[in-house]
Design a protein around this motif. Structure first.
Motif, PDB file in Angstrom:
ATOM      1  N   PHE A  74       0.818  -1.222   0.000  1.00 36.30           N
ATOM      2  CA  PHE A  74       0.000   0.000   0.000  1.00 36.30           C
ATOM      3  C   PHE A  74       0.850   1.270   0.000  1.00 36.30           C
ATOM      4  CE2 PHE A  74      -2.933  -3.293   1.339  1.00 36.30           C
ATOM      5  CZ  PHE A  74      -4.020  -3.014   0.531  1.00 36.30           C
ATOM      6  N   GLY A  75       2.184   1.090  -0.155  1.00 35.92           N
ATOM      7  CA  GLY A  75       3.056   2.259  -0.258  1.00 35.92           C
ATOM      8  C   GLY A  75       2.947   2.907  -1.627  1.00 35.92           C
ATOM      9  N   MET A  76       2.358   2.168  -2.572  1.00 41.68           N
ATOM     10  CA  MET A  76       2.100   2.659  -3.934  1.00 41.68           C
ATOM     11  C   MET A  76       3.384   3.062  -4.674  1.00 41.68           C
ATOM     12  SD  MET A  76      -0.970   2.184  -4.428  1.00 41.68           S
ATOM     13  CE  MET A  76      -2.282   1.592  -3.396  1.00 41.68           C
ATOM     14  N   GLY A  77       4.502   2.443  -4.267  1.00 40.31           N
ATOM     15  CA  GLY A  77       5.748   2.723  -4.984  1.00 40.31           C
ATOM     16  C   GLY A  77       5.756   2.012  -6.326  1.00 40.31           C
ATOM     17  N   SER A  78       6.712   2.362  -7.180  1.00 41.48           N
ATOM     18  CA  SER A  78       6.732   1.733  -8.504  1.00 41.48           C
ATOM     19  C   SER A  78       7.730   0.579  -8.571  1.00 41.48           C
ATOM     20  CB  SER A  78       7.055   2.780  -9.576  1.00 41.48           C
ATOM     21  OG  SER A  78       8.247   3.421  -9.201  1.00 41.48           O
ATOM     22  N   ASP A  79       8.479   0.350  -7.487  1.00 44.68           N
ATOM     23  CA  ASP A  79       9.462  -0.735  -7.503  1.00 44.68           C
ATOM     24  C   ASP A  79       8.782  -2.015  -7.014  1.00 44.68           C
ATOM     25  OD1 ASP A  79      11.720  -2.213  -7.602  1.00 44.68           O
ATOM     26  OD2 ASP A  79      12.477  -1.540  -5.655  1.00 44.68           O
ATOM     27  N   PHE A  80       8.518  -2.950  -7.935  1.00 43.07           N
ATOM     28  CA  PHE A  80       7.803  -4.178  -7.568  1.00 43.07           C
ATOM     29  C   PHE A  80       8.759  -5.186  -6.938  1.00 43.07           C
ATOM     30  CE2 PHE A  80       6.471  -8.531  -8.641  1.00 43.07           C
ATOM     31  CZ  PHE A  80       5.225  -8.553  -8.024  1.00 43.07           C
ATOM     32  N   VAL A  81       8.457  -5.556  -5.715  1.00 46.59           N
ATOM     33  CA  VAL A  81       9.188  -6.641  -5.050  1.00 46.59           C
ATOM     34  C   VAL A  81       8.148  -7.675  -4.651  1.00 46.59           C
ATOM     35  CG1 VAL A  81      10.615  -7.314  -3.087  1.00 46.59           C
ATOM     36  CG2 VAL A  81      10.952  -5.082  -4.153  1.00 46.59           C
ATOM     37  N   PRO A  82       8.211  -8.891  -5.245  1.00 45.44           N
ATOM     38  CA  PRO A  82       7.143  -9.856  -4.967  1.00 45.44           C
ATOM     39  C   PRO A  82       7.212 -10.443  -3.570  1.00 45.44           C
ATOM     40  CG  PRO A  82       8.798 -10.830  -6.419  1.00 45.44           C
ATOM     41  CD  PRO A  82       9.234  -9.419  -6.162  1.00 45.44           C
ATOM     42  N   ILE A  83       6.053 -10.927  -3.098  1.00 46.34           N
ATOM     43  CA  ILE A  83       6.016 -11.774  -1.908  1.00 46.34           C
ATOM     44  C   ILE A  83       6.792 -13.035  -2.293  1.00 46.34           C
ATOM     45  CG2 ILE A  83       4.497 -13.056  -0.339  1.00 46.34           C
ATOM     46  CD1 ILE A  83       2.164 -11.318  -1.391  1.00 46.34           C
ATOM     47  N   PRO A  84       7.659 -13.563  -1.437  1.00 48.22           N
ATOM     48  CA  PRO A  84       8.325 -14.823  -1.792  1.00 48.22           C
ATOM     49  C   PRO A  84       7.301 -15.940  -1.985  1.00 48.22           C
ATOM     50  CG  PRO A  84       9.380 -13.793   0.120  1.00 48.22           C
ATOM     51  CD  PRO A  84       8.101 -13.031  -0.145  1.00 48.22           C
ATOM     52  N   GLY A  85       7.561 -16.830  -2.929  1.00 49.02           N
ATOM     53  CA  GLY A  85       6.680 -17.988  -3.137  1.00 49.02           C
ATOM     54  C   GLY A  85       5.569 -17.710  -4.133  1.00 49.02           C
ATOM     55  N   ALA A  86       4.578 -18.629  -4.142  1.00 53.85           N
ATOM     56  CA  ALA A  86       3.483 -18.537  -5.114  1.00 53.85           C
ATOM     57  C   ALA A  86       2.668 -17.246  -5.002  1.00 53.85           C
ATOM     58  CB  ALA A  86       2.577 -19.758  -4.984  1.00 53.85           C
ATOM     59  N   PRO A  87       2.420 -16.723  -3.785  1.00 54.43           N
ATOM     60  CA  PRO A  87       1.615 -15.486  -3.713  1.00 54.43           C
ATOM     61  C   PRO A  87       2.239 -14.330  -4.491  1.00 54.43           C
ATOM     62  CG  PRO A  87       1.825 -16.471  -1.543  1.00 54.43           C
ATOM     63  CD  PRO A  87       2.735 -17.245  -2.444  1.00 54.43           C
ATOM     64  N   GLY A  88       3.535 -14.390  -4.726  1.00 52.94           N
ATOM     65  CA  GLY A  88       4.209 -13.343  -5.501  1.00 52.94           C
ATOM     66  C   GLY A  88       3.831 -13.363  -6.974  1.00 52.94           C
ATOM     67  N   PHE A  89       3.055 -14.386  -7.391  1.00 57.61           N
ATOM     68  CA  PHE A  89       2.588 -14.443  -8.790  1.00 57.61           C
ATOM     69  C   PHE A  89       1.165 -13.899  -8.925  1.00 57.61           C
ATOM     70  CE2 PHE A  89       6.191 -17.176  -8.755  1.00 57.61           C
ATOM     71  CZ  PHE A  89       6.718 -17.146 -10.029  1.00 57.61           C
ATOM     72  N   GLN A  90       0.562 -13.480  -7.809  1.00 60.85           N
ATOM     73  CA  GLN A  90      -0.806 -12.937  -7.882  1.00 60.85           C
ATOM     74  C   GLN A  90      -0.797 -11.613  -8.642  1.00 60.85           C
ATOM     75  OE1 GLN A  90      -3.106 -13.629  -3.836  1.00 60.85           O
ATOM     76  NE2 GLN A  90      -0.974 -13.177  -3.421  1.00 60.85           N
ATOM     77  N   LEU A  91      -1.942 -11.296  -9.244  1.00 59.91           N
ATOM     78  CA  LEU A  91      -2.066 -10.032  -9.959  1.00 59.91           C
ATOM     79  C   LEU A  91      -2.936  -9.043  -9.188  1.00 59.91           C
ATOM     80  CD1 LEU A  91      -2.730 -11.167 -13.649  1.00 59.91           C
ATOM     81  CD2 LEU A  91      -0.547 -10.717 -12.538  1.00 59.91           C
ATOM     82  N   SER A  92      -4.200  -9.435  -8.985  1.00 59.64           N
ATOM     83  CA  SER A  92      -5.195  -8.505  -8.452  1.00 59.64           C
ATOM     84  C   SER A  92      -5.661  -8.945  -7.079  1.00 59.64           C
ATOM     85  CB  SER A  92      -6.442  -8.517  -9.345  1.00 59.64           C
ATOM     86  OG  SER A  92      -6.098  -8.308 -10.676  1.00 59.64           O
TER      87      SER A  92
END
Ligand SMILES: Cc1ncc(COP(=O)(O)O)c(C=O)c1O
Length: 494
Positions: free
Chosen positions: A320-338
């Motif tokens: 929710f920081g709304m930054g533009s640097d995407f750092v995924p959650i480790p693991g499968a949840p990091g592949f979520q979109l919406s």
């Protein structure tokens, strides 16, 4: 309960005995089984029944297509709707003492945690998101990285229209599907199943030019359960990546995706998981592919596996920081979109609560017994209904080895019988599905089906075959009539 006990005793009483011994029999009451009148009614409320028989539950053997509704699904959904009605946006963050669902923000985590044991995964290797086909595209965006030398995808020739996904991915990368799609066809034209050795030989043949293998865990048409562990290990030894479509496997067979070292897998939750038509799907990404290591960014790397990403896959601390640097959650949840549909996830969680009342090992044990009993009766029940055992008008095309199949048996009917058989089954309140021109798929689901239903199904099915056969021989006129039952309860034909 052993697989072949049914052979010696084909009576209805024996089916009742098997039900009495069934350790999962209490779970049937967790589901709403439509009555025969419900199925025939043109309205949804107060289905009027014309006979006592119509008040009886239907025989629902269609868990391979759309599983039955758990009773708790509507309770959970109403509770979710109440929280939305009473809390609005606060529902994202506010826990409620009288709800077993967490705030919307964390519902996906709970769902993944409940799903993980069903597929033999670590909770962080599972994400419930999108739909099977969309997830397949997302996985291929990450795992299909073709080069000039290695660009082929190996899949089976009778794959569920997943080959369209494959074809479009191949074109998307600028390759020609005619060269890049390798289809594994059955080696023997008399049987639609494919041996493991044949699959391995095709993989070996194309290994040097292959970028990805995509196979079904349980094949939708034949019900064949592939040897996921062996095929995955063989592919890995050749340096190949392999993904699995588990639409017909999840909730059906015992999976060990982490232990088998599977790269990725996708599935839907409306078949054996029983979460409702078109409900949110699922995916598995092995933990070794889900790592996030930002220290590698210094060398110009992203710090994580490439993917088509979306904000919901971003690290929760900064999401929710709304930054533009995407750092995924480790693991499968990091592949979520919406942000996922909480309505959908609520339905999946309701089903997974039912699964949590037992274990996949117990479900699989009952499933093997139930389907073997079905097979035994189809092949060996007395020909009292008038069908000659040797000249049966159907053949089971699903492997007879219980390790090579799940709940489903696919029955190949003699040409011309399908329509008549399906009509007779429908009239009798039996739900199965058809694959034209000549196959019906019969899938007793161990969570809610019984041995007595299997017995009744075989009885009704054999009469249906006779009716269809005789109807054809007599220009569509139905000429058989029942003259009563033998001492085992089987119908006899005049
Ligand atoms: C093997 C297989 N793959 C995919 C699908 C459908 O995928 P989706 O949920 O994206 O429509 C099905 C549906 O029956 C299926 O059997």
């Amino acid at each position: 309960m052993s697989a072949s006990q049914g052979l010696n005793d084909c009576s209805r009483g024996y089916a009742t005995q098997l039900d009495d011994q069934d350790r999962l029999r209490h779970l049937r009451k967790e589901f709403i089984v439509p009555t025969k009148a419900d199925l025939k009614s043109k309205t949804l409320v107060n289905s009027a029944s014309n006979s006592e028989n119509d008040d009886q539950p239907c025989i629902y053997f269609c868990g391979n297509s759309l599983g039955l509704q758990p009773r708790r699904t509507s309770e959970r959904i109403i509770s979710h709707l109440t929280s939305w009605a009473k809390k609005g946006v606060y529902g994202h963050f506010t826990p409620h003492e009288d709800s077993n669902l967490p705030p919307y923000l964390h519902v996906d985590d709970i769902a993944a945690k409940l799903m993980a044991p069903l597929v033999g995964a670590l909770p962080e290797e599972v994400a419930l998101m999108q739909t099977l086909t969309a997830n397949l595209h997302l996985m291929m965006a990450s795992f299909y990285r073709p080069t000039e030398d290695k660009y082929k995808i190996i899949l089976e020739g009778k794959a569920f229209p997943s080959d369209h996904v494959v074809e479009s991915q191949i074109r998307h990368h600028g390759f020609d599907p005619k060269e890049a799609m390798v289809l594994i066809e059955p080696e023997n034209s008399g049987s639609p199943t494919i041996s493991t050795s044949h699959i391995l030989s095709i993989i070996e043949k194309h290994a040097s030019s292959t970028a990805l293998i995509l196979l079904p865990g349980v094949q939708y048409y034949t019900g064949q359960y592939l040897d996921i562990e062996r095929i995955t290990s063989y592919a890995h030894n050749l340096g190949l990546t392999i993904g699995w479509d588990l639409a017909h496997a999840v909730g059906n067979v015992s999976l060990q995706l982490h232990g088998w070292n599977v790269d990725f897998a996708v599935w839907c939750n409306y078949k054996y998981i029983d979460s409702g038509p078109g409900v949110i799907g699922g995916l598995f990404v092995h933990s070794r592919h889900g790592e996030v290591d930002l220290s590698t960014r210094q060398d110009g790397g992203a710090g994580f596996r490439p993917r088509l990403s979306g904000w919901w896959g971003g690290d929760k601390a900064t999401r929710f920081g709304m930054g533009s640097d995407f750092v995924p959650i480790p693991g499968a949840p990091g592949f979520q979109l919406s942000n996922p549909s909480v309505l959908d996830l609520t339905a999946v969680i309701a089903s997974l609560e039912v699964f949590a009342l037992t274990s996949m090992a117990a479900i699989r044990e009952k499933s093997i017994a139930l389907t073997s009993y079905l097979e035994d009766l189809l092949l060996h029940a007395p020909a009292a209904v008038g069908l000659d055992e040797k000249g049966l008008p159907y053949q089971i095309i699903t492997p007879s080895n219980t390790a090579e199949r799940g709940a489903q048996l696919s029955l190949l009917l003699k040409p011309g019988l399908l329509e008549g058989v399906m009509k007779a089954l429908e009239d009798a309140g039996v739900v199965v599905d058809e694959r034209r021109p000549n196959v019906i798929r019969v899938a007793p689901a161990p969570l809610y089906n019984t041995f007595t239903e299997v017995w009744e199904f075989v009885h009704i099915f054999k009469v249906a075959c006779l009716k269809a056969q005789n109807g054809r021989a007599n220009g569509g006129q139905e000429v058989i009539a029942l003259k009563g039952q033998d001492e085992k309860g089987w119908a006899q034909i005049k």
